[in-house]
Structures are given as C-alpha cells and as structure tokens.
Design an enzyme around this catalytic site. Structure first.
Site, PDB file in Angstrom:
ATOM      1  N   LYS A  22       0.756  -0.889  -0.398  1.00  0.00           N
ATOM      2  CA  LYS A  22      -0.254  -0.224  -0.002  1.00  0.00           C
ATOM      3  C   LYS A  22       0.885   1.615   0.154  1.00  0.00           C
ATOM      4  O   LYS A  22       0.419   1.980  -0.960  1.00  0.00           O
ATOM      5  CB  LYS A  22      -1.165  -0.270   1.269  1.00  0.00           C
ATOM      6  CG  LYS A  22      -1.281   1.262   1.572  1.00  0.00           C
ATOM      7  CD  LYS A  22      -2.151   0.997   2.666  1.00  0.00           C
ATOM      8  CE  LYS A  22      -2.175   1.803   4.241  1.00  0.00           C
ATOM      9  NZ  LYS A  22      -1.151   2.646   4.408  1.00  0.00           N
ATOM     10  N   ASN A  23       1.811   1.497   0.982  1.00  0.00           N
ATOM     11  CA  ASN A  23       3.088   2.418   0.952  1.00  0.00           C
ATOM     12  C   ASN A  23       3.433   2.534  -0.179  1.00  0.00           C
ATOM     13  O   ASN A  23       4.391   3.521  -0.237  1.00  0.00           O
ATOM     14  CB  ASN A  23       3.221   2.779   2.527  1.00  0.00           C
ATOM     15  CG  ASN A  23       2.602   3.038   3.359  1.00  0.00           C
ATOM     16  OD1 ASN A  23       0.996   2.866   3.493  1.00  0.00           O
ATOM     17  ND2 ASN A  23       2.792   2.742   4.799  1.00  0.00           N
ATOM     18  N   ARG A  93      -4.235  10.731   4.326  1.00  0.00           N
ATOM     19  CA  ARG A  93      -3.101  11.885   4.856  1.00  0.00           C
ATOM     20  C   ARG A  93      -1.831  12.688   3.153  1.00  0.00           C
ATOM     21  O   ARG A  93      -1.256  13.173   2.584  1.00  0.00           O
ATOM     22  CB  ARG A  93      -2.783  11.785   5.769  1.00  0.00           C
ATOM     23  CG  ARG A  93      -3.437  12.053   6.899  1.00  0.00           C
ATOM     24  CD  ARG A  93      -2.572  11.896   8.109  1.00  0.00           C
ATOM     25  NE  ARG A  93      -1.345  12.157   8.343  1.00  0.00           N
ATOM     26  CZ  ARG A  93      -1.100  13.275   8.571  1.00  0.00           C
ATOM     27  NH1 ARG A  93      -2.399  13.855   9.173  1.00  0.00           N
ATOM     28  NH2 ARG A  93       0.276  13.779   8.197  1.00  0.00           N
ATOM     29  N   CYS A 117      -4.222  13.362  13.557  1.00  0.00           N
ATOM     30  CA  CYS A 117      -4.815  11.707  13.160  1.00  0.00           C
ATOM     31  C   CYS A 117      -4.654  11.055  14.533  1.00  0.00           C
ATOM     32  O   CYS A 117      -3.975  11.467  15.632  1.00  0.00           O
ATOM     33  CB  CYS A 117      -4.690  11.285  12.399  1.00  0.00           C
ATOM     34  SG  CYS A 117      -3.099   9.897  12.344  1.00  0.00           S
ATOM     35  N   ARG A 122       1.352  15.366  13.605  1.00  0.00           N
ATOM     36  CA  ARG A 122       1.744  14.435  11.653  1.00  0.00           C
ATOM     37  C   ARG A 122       1.634  15.388  10.993  1.00  0.00           C
ATOM     38  O   ARG A 122       0.516  16.214  10.140  1.00  0.00           O
ATOM     39  CB  ARG A 122       0.922  13.940  11.724  1.00  0.00           C
ATOM     40  CG  ARG A 122       0.716  12.783  12.219  1.00  0.00           C
ATOM     41  CD  ARG A 122       0.062  11.113  11.406  1.00  0.00           C
ATOM     42  NE  ARG A 122       0.467  10.607  10.354  1.00  0.00           N
ATOM     43  CZ  ARG A 122       0.099   9.478   9.478  1.00  0.00           C
ATOM     44  NH1 ARG A 122      -0.322   8.954   9.878  1.00  0.00           N
ATOM     45  NH2 ARG A 122       1.195   9.166   8.915  1.00  0.00           N
ATOM     46  N   PRO A 123       2.453  16.688  11.757  1.00  0.00           N
ATOM     47  CA  PRO A 123       2.632  18.343  10.539  1.00  0.00           C
ATOM     48  C   PRO A 123       2.947  18.071   9.121  1.00  0.00           C
ATOM     49  O   PRO A 123       3.958  16.769   9.168  1.00  0.00           O
ATOM     50  CB  PRO A 123       3.259  19.287  11.675  1.00  0.00           C
ATOM     51  CG  PRO A 123       4.850  17.843  12.059  1.00  0.00           C
ATOM     52  CD  PRO A 123       2.914  16.809  12.541  1.00  0.00           C
ATOM     53  N   ASP A 125       5.095  20.203   7.991  1.00  0.00           N
ATOM     54  CA  ASP A 125       6.373  21.270   7.982  1.00  0.00           C
ATOM     55  C   ASP A 125       8.007  20.657   7.447  1.00  0.00           C
ATOM     56  O   ASP A 125       8.219  21.605   6.191  1.00  0.00           O
ATOM     57  CB  ASP A 125       7.364  21.560   9.492  1.00  0.00           C
ATOM     58  CG  ASP A 125       7.434  20.497  10.267  1.00  0.00           C
ATOM     59  OD1 ASP A 125       7.171  20.130  10.682  1.00  0.00           O
ATOM     60  OD2 ASP A 125       8.913  20.484  10.283  1.00  0.00           O
ATOM     61  N   ASP A 305       5.111   1.125  12.325  1.00  0.00           N
ATOM     62  CA  ASP A 305       3.716   0.239  11.574  1.00  0.00           C
ATOM     63  C   ASP A 305       3.271  -0.975  12.031  1.00  0.00           C
ATOM     64  O   ASP A 305       2.460  -1.688  12.133  1.00  0.00           O
ATOM     65  CB  ASP A 305       3.567  -0.099   9.644  1.00  0.00           C
ATOM     66  CG  ASP A 305       3.483   1.518   9.391  1.00  0.00           C
ATOM     67  OD1 ASP A 305       3.063   2.453  10.777  1.00  0.00           O
ATOM     68  OD2 ASP A 305       2.953   0.986   8.192  1.00  0.00           O
ATOM     69  N   ARG A 397      -8.193  -0.576   5.594  1.00  0.00           N
ATOM     70  CA  ARG A 397      -7.201   0.097   4.700  1.00  0.00           C
ATOM     71  C   ARG A 397      -6.239   0.261   4.790  1.00  0.00           C
ATOM     72  O   ARG A 397      -5.836   0.929   4.174  1.00  0.00           O
ATOM     73  CB  ARG A 397      -7.078   1.957   6.004  1.00  0.00           C
ATOM     74  CG  ARG A 397      -8.177   2.756   6.116  1.00  0.00           C
ATOM     75  CD  ARG A 397      -7.952   3.493   6.907  1.00  0.00           C
ATOM     76  NE  ARG A 397      -6.466   4.974   5.867  1.00  0.00           N
ATOM     77  CZ  ARG A 397      -6.561   5.485   6.384  1.00  0.00           C
ATOM     78  NH1 ARG A 397      -6.491   6.384   8.113  1.00  0.00           N
ATOM     79  NH2 ARG A 397      -5.955   6.576   5.816  1.00  0.00           N
TER      80      ARG A 397
HETATM   81  C1  UD1 Z   1       4.457   7.143   6.166  1.00  0.00           C
HETATM   82  C2  UD1 Z   1       3.539   5.654   6.112  1.00  0.00           C
HETATM   83  C3  UD1 Z   1       3.162   4.655   7.463  1.00  0.00           C
HETATM   84  C4  UD1 Z   1       4.396   5.600   8.275  1.00  0.00           C
HETATM   85  C5  UD1 Z   1       5.564   6.295   8.351  1.00  0.00           C
HETATM   86  C6  UD1 Z   1       6.864   6.075   9.485  1.00  0.00           C
HETATM   87  C7  UD1 Z   1       2.787   5.687   4.577  1.00  0.00           C
HETATM   88  C8  UD1 Z   1       0.506   6.408   3.196  1.00  0.00           C
HETATM   89  N1  UD1 Z   1       2.091   6.092   5.636  1.00  0.00           N
HETATM   90  O1  UD1 Z   1       4.061   8.000   6.851  1.00  0.00           O
HETATM   91  O2  UD1 Z   1       1.950   4.207   7.685  1.00  0.00           O
HETATM   92  O3  UD1 Z   1       3.606   4.682   9.902  1.00  0.00           O
HETATM   93  O4  UD1 Z   1       5.524   6.902   7.180  1.00  0.00           O
HETATM   94  O5  UD1 Z   1       7.551   4.761   8.889  1.00  0.00           O
HETATM   95  O6  UD1 Z   1       3.463   5.669   3.237  1.00  0.00           O
HETATM   96  N2  UD1 Z   1       6.411  14.519  10.923  1.00  0.00           N
HETATM   97  C9  UD1 Z   1       6.612  16.016  11.173  1.00  0.00           C
HETATM   98  N3  UD1 Z   1       7.128  16.529   9.992  1.00  0.00           N
HETATM   99  C10 UD1 Z   1       6.375  16.484   9.351  1.00  0.00           C
HETATM  100  C11 UD1 Z   1       6.943  15.287   8.523  1.00  0.00           C
HETATM  101  C12 UD1 Z   1       6.903  13.914   9.197  1.00  0.00           C
HETATM  102  O7  UD1 Z   1       7.816  16.347  12.112  1.00  0.00           O
HETATM  103  O8  UD1 Z   1       6.669  17.188   7.769  1.00  0.00           O
HETATM  104  C13 UD1 Z   1       6.761  13.855  11.854  1.00  0.00           C
HETATM  105  C14 UD1 Z   1       5.456  12.875  11.692  1.00  0.00           C
HETATM  106  O9  UD1 Z   1       4.472  13.214  12.541  1.00  0.00           O
HETATM  107  C15 UD1 Z   1       5.977  11.275  12.710  1.00  0.00           C
HETATM  108  C16 UD1 Z   1       7.121  10.908  11.686  1.00  0.00           C
HETATM  109  O10 UD1 Z   1       7.605  12.502  11.387  1.00  0.00           O
HETATM  110  O11 UD1 Z   1       5.982  11.612  13.730  1.00  0.00           O
HETATM  111  C17 UD1 Z   1       7.045  10.193  11.441  1.00  0.00           C
HETATM  112  O12 UD1 Z   1       6.220  10.675   9.690  1.00  0.00           O
HETATM  113  P1  UD1 Z   1       6.192  10.389   8.089  1.00  0.00           P
HETATM  114  O13 UD1 Z   1       7.791   9.752   7.928  1.00  0.00           O
HETATM  115  O14 UD1 Z   1       6.440  11.733   7.909  1.00  0.00           O
HETATM  116  O15 UD1 Z   1       5.273   9.473   7.997  1.00  0.00           O
HETATM  117  P2  UD1 Z   1       4.154   9.577   7.029  1.00  0.00           P
HETATM  118  O16 UD1 Z   1       4.660   9.553   5.525  1.00  0.00           O
HETATM  119  O17 UD1 Z   1       3.738   9.816   7.462  1.00  0.00           O
END
Ligand code: UD1
Length: 417
Positions: A22-23, A93, A117, A122-123, A125, A305, A397
């Site tokens: 999926k990811n 998201r 969520c 989950r910002p 930035d 995960d 999902r």
């Molecule tokens: C992806 C996966 C999700 C997995 C996660 C971490 C998909 C669709 N989802 O989510 O299943 O749990 O990777 O392996 O592929 N963060 C920030 N700022 C940002 C982006 C992220 O602070 O701009 C923080 C998030 O809040 C979180 C951490 O970084 O605490 C990891 O997030 P991220 O690696 O971006 O995960 P996703 O891409 O959302």
C-alpha cells in the site's frame, strides 16, 4: 459497520499470499501526475480503502483511472487541476503527496493542511520547508496551503528528520525539476526505493535511494511507464506475528525477507523458526515467545507500523518486554484494548512495559487506527474464545481480503455486516 468475529486459540497452518505494498503504491500512483503519458501500475492492492481514495484523488485532479484487478492504468484526460479537494485529503493524509508533482510541473498548488490523527499531530513542515528550499513561496489561506514558484530550482535539501512522506514529495518534485537535487537525511524505507525505480522509469535519474543521501536529476518532460509494486512488508510482518502468537506454521508467498530484517531478527530472538527464499518467508512457532524489547526507528530500524502487532505478540511472552515508540507521539492506543483481553501493559510516555501472560481471553474490542487494528487481529487469533473487533474499517485501510487470507491458513474468523 462491519465487525470481525474471531474464534481464536487455534494454530495457523498454510500459506498466505502477500499483496502489493500500500505505502509504495500510493506515492507511485500519485507520481503518475508527473506525466501526461499513460502509466500502468501492477500489483496494486486496489481493493484497499486508501487505494480507492487515491484513485478518486487522481480523478479529481483530471486523470482517468482504469482498474483491472491489481493492475491500474492511469491515463490523461486533458489538463490537470492544481487543487486537491479537502474531502479527499481529510480521508487520506498521503494526498499531500500530490503537492510535489503539481508544484514542480505547474508552479502552483493548493492543498488543504491535513489534520492530526489518532496516533499523532503529523505536521507537514518538513515537506513545506523542502519546497521553500527549492524556491517556492508559501501562503496559508482558509485551512489550505498555497505554494507557488514559477519554476522550482534544483538544490540541496537537508531534512530535520527522515520523513517518509517528505522524502517522497521532494523526490517527485525534483523529478520534474531540471538539474540535480540532493536530499540529505532522506528516509530509507523500501517503499522509497520502489518510488525511485518508478521515477527512473519515467525518465528522471535517481541515485542513492535506500541511503540517507538521494540525488534526483530531473527532466522538464517525463514519459509514461509500466511498473510492478513491491510486496507489502507490513502486511507480511503482521501475518508473521499472527502466526508467532497463535503458533503453527505459515508460508508467506510473494514476501521479501530483505525488507523485514529487523522484525525477523526480533522474531528469531523470541523463539520463532524462520526460513526464507526468493519471494517467500516461512515461520513456525511451537511455544510461548521469549520477551524481546524493541525500539521503533526509521528504516532500517524496527518499523513503527509493526509496533502494535509486536506488542500483541509480547502480551504472551515469558517475562517482561519493553516497547519504545520514537516515531509517533501517541501510538499506544491498542494497549488498553489488549488489556480487555487480559494483557498486562503499563504505558508511560513513549514506552510501554508488557508483562507476558500464559494466554489471552477473547473479548469485544475496538480498532482505533490501522496498525492498532492489526494488533487486535494478532491478539484475537491467539486468544482463547471469541473476540469481536469493531471498527474493522481501520483494518480495511491496509489489509485486503484479510479474513479470506487468514481463513486460508486455518484461522476461524468471519466478517459480520
Ligand atoms: C509513512 C507511512 C506510515 C508510517 C510512517 C513512518 C505511508 C502512506 N504512510 O507515513 O504507514 O507509519 O511513514 O514509517 O507511507 N513529521 C513531522 N513533519 C513532517 C513530516 C513528518 O514532524 O513534515 C513527523 C510525523 O509527525 C511523525 C514522523 O515525522 O511523527 C514520521 O512521519 P513520516 O515519516 O512523514 O510518516 P508518513 O509519511 O506520514
């Protein structure tokens, strides 16, 4: 709303086919926005809710999506829109990944800011700062972010954290930006490598994916491509944990052991016997697991995960296991539900200590997010008696045909409408 009813406590025996990831499928499908030529994506878990949402996202932006089983064709219908609808972003998201391709191609994009969520704030930035480093300007308007840049520039971007989504968004933006973009402290998950292969097939030159420094040499025009998505390591890992908890022997077909090194190491320490070959992994377990503590980390560390399903396994361990979550700030919602089944878990901040029990007992429980749902599934299959999982839509999902796949390995479970 559907429920899953499990009559647990029965060992699993048989083989299970693992679906496409999926990811990996989500960003790859979104990356088709980088070209007007047709793309064919194979091994897509197209029945999953998040995939359906991705198809709707692509269609709302002007693509035509033709689904035939696990093969998805994405075609052009004319010009693309540069505004992602809130209706879709709030459901998934990962829709923010459309920002990179659209901004790079059209110099403008408007996306609603996804809210937090159940598992954290989950910002986004890191995504936005990356676009700004490439020369984009950002304005906030009525809950949306508008990014504009007549032309993004290839440059070096250093991420403050190896965010999976931000790395993907920036790799896609870089693919359509002429010149060499370097992403430092990039995420290294296998899904990143799959996106890198797809972007190369579209015509970008991508190097270093799977390491902390990724370079993308973009092109002003990318072409269509055919691509086969890698197997879902999280689905595979969940089934390995289900078998380790319920005991028995399960062979996963279409799974890739190299993507699950940390989990397989932890399972072996817990006492599971694991063999693997090209495209398969087999696990057998005939006893209670030993206590093994894990700390979640970005890849190649223990995957966040699989933290919840790992905790479900450890509820049955001989001793005390510590589970530390460093990636998300609120990812222990499953602990209280596991407690309803007799698990002993003490949560304090980002760490949980599990005191293993001889057995769990079936209970009515509720999934709060996708992987918490997976944990309840693992626990329900191992527990004595009947477990009813409510809010199965969370499980849906990320796990397609879940009851059918598990029933094929001897589990007794059914979906009730
Ligand atoms: C992806 C996966 C999700 C997995 C996660 C971490 C998909 C669709 N989802 O989510 O299943 O749990 O990777 O392996 O592929 N963060 C920030 N700022 C940002 C982006 C992220 O602070 O701009 C923080 C998030 O809040 C979180 C951490 O970084 O605490 C990891 O997030 P991220 O690696 O971006 O995960 P996703 O891409 O959302």
């Amino acid at each position: 709303m559907d429920k899953l009813v499990i009559d647990g406590g029965k060992p699993l025996n048989g083989s299970i086919k693992v679906s496409g990831a999926k990811n990996a499928a989500l960003p790859i499908l979104i990356a088709t926005l980088l070209t007007d030529e047709p793309c064919v994506i194979e091994n897509v878990p197209s029945t999953l809710r998040d995939l359906r949402t991705t198809f709707r996202l692509l269609e709302s932006l002007g693509k035509k999506v033709v689904v035939d089983g696990s093969t998805v064709k994405v075609l052009s219908t004319g010009s693309l829109k540069t505004q992602a609808p809130y209706e879709i972003v709030k459901q998934m998201r990962a829709s923010v990944l459309a920002a990179g391709p659209l901004l790079a191609r059209f110099g403008l994009v408007r996306v609603p800011i996804p809210g937090g969520c159940a598992i954290g704030l989950r910002p986004i930035d890191i995504h936005l700062k990356g676009f700004e480093t490439m020369g984009a300007r950002r304005i906030a308007d009525q809950g949306d972010i508008i990014m504009s840049a007549p032309r993004l520039k290839a440059t070096t971007i250093k991420l403050r954290f190896p965010s999976v989504g931000a790395t993907q968004n920036l790799m896609m933006a870089a693919a359509a930006t002429p010149g060499k973009t370097t992403i430092k402290n990039a995420a290294r998950e296998p899904e990143m490598e799959d996106l890198g292969v797809f972007l190369s097939r579209l015509g970008a030159k991508v190097h270093g994916v799977g390491t902390a420094t990724v370079t993308v040499e973009g092109q002003s025009k990318l072409h269509g491509a055919t691509h086969r998505v890698i197997p879902d390591r999280i689905e595979a890992g969940t089934f390995l944990l289900a078998c380790a908890a319920a005991r028995g022997r399960v062979k996963l077909l279409g799974a890739e052991a190299a993507h699950l090194t940390d989990l397989i190491g932890a399972l072996k320490k817990a006492g599971a016997k694991i063999k693997s070959g090209k495209g398969w992994i087999e696990l057998s377990m005939d006893r209670r697991p030993k206590a093994v503590s894990v700390v979640t980390k970005p890849h190649p560390g223990f995957p966040t995960d699989l933290q919840a399903p790992w905790m479900a396994l450890m509820t049955l361990c001989t001793g005390f296991a510590k589970v530390t979550e460093t990636v998300f700030e609120n990812r222990f919602l499953h602990a209280a539900e596991l407690g309803r089944m007799g698990a002993q878990i003490a949560v304090s901040g980002r760490a949980a200590v599990v005191a293993g029990q001889e057995s769990l007992s079936g209970a009515p429980i509720m999934a709060s997010d996708i992987r918490a749902g997976a944990a309840l599934l693992v626990a329900g299959l191992a527990a004595k008696g009947r477990t009813t999982i409510q809010r199965v839509y969370h499980i849906d999902r990320g796990y397609e045909f879940v009851e059918k796949k598990l029933a094929g390995a001897g589990a007794r479970l059914e979906r009730q409408k």
